[in-house]
Scaffold this motif. Structure first.
Motif, short mmCIF file in Angstrom:
data_model
loop_
_atom_site.label_atom_id
_atom_site.label_comp_id
_atom_site.label_asym_id
_atom_site.label_seq_id
_atom_site.Cartn_x
_atom_site.Cartn_y
_atom_site.Cartn_z
N ASN A 235 -6.61 6.04 6.88
CA ASN A 235 -6.95 7.19 6.04
C ASN A 235 -8.37 7.70 6.33
OD1 ASN A 235 -4.45 7.13 4.82
ND2 ASN A 235 -5.13 5.95 3.04
N ALA B 180 -4.13 -3.65 3.46
CA ALA B 180 -5.18 -2.84 2.83
C ALA B 180 -6.17 -2.33 3.87
CB ALA B 180 -5.90 -3.65 1.76
N THR C 124 2.05 -1.46 -1.55
CA THR C 124 0.94 -0.86 -0.80
C THR C 124 1.31 0.52 -0.25
OG1 THR C 124 1.63 -2.17 1.13
CG2 THR C 124 -0.18 -3.02 -0.20
N THR D 272 -8.52 -0.65 -4.02
CA THR D 272 -7.29 -0.17 -4.67
C THR D 272 -6.05 -0.70 -3.97
OG1 THR D 272 -8.39 1.87 -5.40
CG2 THR D 272 -5.98 1.89 -5.33
N TYR D 273 -6.06 -0.70 -2.65
CA TYR D 273 -4.90 -1.19 -1.89
C TYR D 273 -4.68 -2.69 -2.11
CZ TYR D 273 -5.91 3.23 0.50
OH TYR D 273 -6.17 4.55 0.78
N ALA E 157 -3.08 -3.13 -5.49
CA ALA E 157 -1.67 -2.75 -5.45
C ALA E 157 -0.82 -3.88 -4.86
CB ALA E 157 -1.49 -1.48 -4.63
N VAL F 254 0.74 3.41 -2.78
CA VAL F 254 -0.62 3.92 -3.03
C VAL F 254 -1.32 4.30 -1.74
CG1 VAL F 254 -0.85 2.54 -5.13
CG2 VAL F 254 -1.60 1.58 -2.95
N SER F 255 -0.60 4.31 -0.62
CA SER F 255 -1.23 4.55 0.68
C SER F 255 -1.52 6.02 0.96
CB SER F 255 -0.32 4.01 1.80
OG SER F 255 0.90 4.73 1.84
N PRO G 137 -11.19 2.77 -1.89
CA PRO G 137 -9.74 2.73 -1.60
C PRO G 137 -9.27 1.37 -1.12
CG PRO G 137 -10.73 4.72 -0.69
CD PRO G 137 -11.86 3.86 -1.16
N ILE H 182 -4.39 0.42 6.12
CA ILE H 182 -4.25 1.70 5.41
C ILE H 182 -5.60 2.38 5.25
CG2 ILE H 182 -3.56 2.79 3.23
CD1 ILE H 182 -1.51 0.50 2.93
N ASP H 183 -6.62 1.59 4.89
CA ASP H 183 -7.95 2.15 4.67
C ASP H 183 -8.51 2.76 5.95
OD1 ASP H 183 -10.29 2.55 2.97
OD2 ASP H 183 -11.25 1.04 4.24
#
Length: 387
Positions: A138, A131, A186, A322-323, A326, A189-190, A319, A134-135
């Motif tokens: 992004n 998480a 993950t 959210t990760y 997921a 939703v990435s 986000p 990815i965060d």
């Protein structure tokens, strides 16, 4: 915790966990003790672990999930260190407290406490690290293209491969597959382009097809992929009654147990001897004790739990939260599907525990910490005027 945060707590999610805890204790009481575990002793220990896990749940709610972003590499490193120690022990290198059970080096024996299974906590640490990865990616690349998507997939691969390999080397194929389900959840939703996700899915389907064909046509390939005890489990899955006195014994007893419950039973059939009834095959005890009604109730409770976690993922505007949601959904969903599936011959036996129901401190503590993370995300969610 302020009053506004406390008002955001999902009471329904706590109720589901409480209901599963009650079912777990009743099922453990009825679980046959002649095959190890079960009985009033296991119930008392399970209650103790539920109390300890509940305290840990409250602590992580108070700590705040967002702070984990700054310390995820520490948790990730601790998890890898413990897993690496078990792999060393498997290869004959003395490692303090490492212990082999059921053919796998997956535990540390803690005197006066019990057995600690690092892979259970590594799942949670991996969710947090993925998480965070990815965060941060992004945030760094708000405008996405092929290069950015492939770079993110590469980062996910680098973070995920070490724990996956170390767990599989124990060997613990079941937990390794749970790690794989977390990775897929993950990635979904990435923000990675769907064409890459579709390509990844096609690759997975092709690999499964190849392994299926190899099982029947090229056994030499299967010998390279699966170890002896893993092959025995697949044989038991495909032909349980043919080997009911050997590899298929456990599955046959599980099917007999669930079948004996009929529509609604009132007690477990004491004539059925079910190995690992208190742990991996707790659903067979539930089916044999409460019948179809009890089995469906458990499945519905898990379905509602997953639905509420997904709703948290959708409602939060962070986000990172959210990760995490997921990853937790991927972990719980796969474990429930695989564990219940293996007791009714839908899936091969892999030794995966059923979250919140199977006996075991490591599994329960890890699952409760996940619920604490979800509640923490809900408590810190912001309501936007024009959302």
């Amino acid at each position: 915790m302020n009053r506004d945060s406390l008002n955001k707590i999902d009471i329904g999610l706590f109720f589901i966990v409480f209901a599963l805890a009650c079912i777990s204790c009743v099922a453990l009481y009825y679980a046959p003790v002649d095959t190890g575990g079960g009985g009033i002793k296991s119930v008392k220990l399970q209650i103790m672990w539920y109390i300890i896990s509940s305290i840990a749940l409250v602590l992580i709610m108070a700590f705040g999930y967002d702070r984990l972003k700054r310390m995820h590499w520490i948790l990730y490193g601790i998890g890898l260190f413990m897993l690496f120690g078990l792999v060393l022990a498997k290869h004959g290198i003395p490692v303090p407290l490492a212990e082999q059970l059921n053919g796998a080096w997956s535990w540390y024996k803690l005197p006066g406490i019990g057995n600690l299974q690092p892979s259970e906590f590594m799942k949670l640490f991996l969710i947090i690290s993925l998480a965070t990865t990815i965060d941060k990616h992004n945030e760094l690349y708000p405008i996405r293209g092929a290069h950015e998507d492939l770079l993110l997939l590469g980062k996910i691969f680098l973070v995920s491969v070490p724990p996956f390999l170390l767990i599989n080397m124990q060997p613990d194929l079941g937990s390794a597959l749970v790690v794989f389900s977390i990775i897929l959840a993950t990635i979904l939703v990435s923000g990675v382009s769907w064409k890459y996700i579709a390509g990844l899915m096609a690759l997975i389907v092709s690999a499964l097809t190849f392994l299926t064909v190899s099982w029947f046509k090229f056994p030499a390939i299967i010998n390279l992929v699966l170890q002896a005890h893993q092959k025995e489990r697949f044989i038991a899955w495909t032909s349980p009654y043919q080997y009911q006195n050997q590899e298929g014994y456990q599955l046959v007893q599980s099917l007999n147990s669930i079948g004996s419950g009929q529509f609604f039973n009132h007690s477990f059939n004491s004539s059925i001897s079910l190995p690992e009834a208190y742990a991996d095959f707790i659903f067979s005890v539930i089916g044999g004790t409460f019948g179809f009604v009890g089995s469906v109730t458990v499945i519905v409770l898990f379905f509602v739990m997953i639905q509420r976690i997904i709703r948290t993922a959708v409602s939060t505007h962070d986000p990172f939260g959210t990760y995490i949601c997921a990853g937790v959904v991927g972990m719980i969903m796969f474990q429930v599907f695989e564990n219940i599936g293996m007791t009714i011959q839908v899936m091969p036996i892999t030794g995966i525990t059923l979250p919140f129901l199977s006996y075991g401190g490591s599994s329960l503590l890890s699952s409760m910490l996940c619920i604490g993370l979800i509640q923490s995300i809900r408590m810190q969610s912001q309501s936007l005027m024009f959302s």
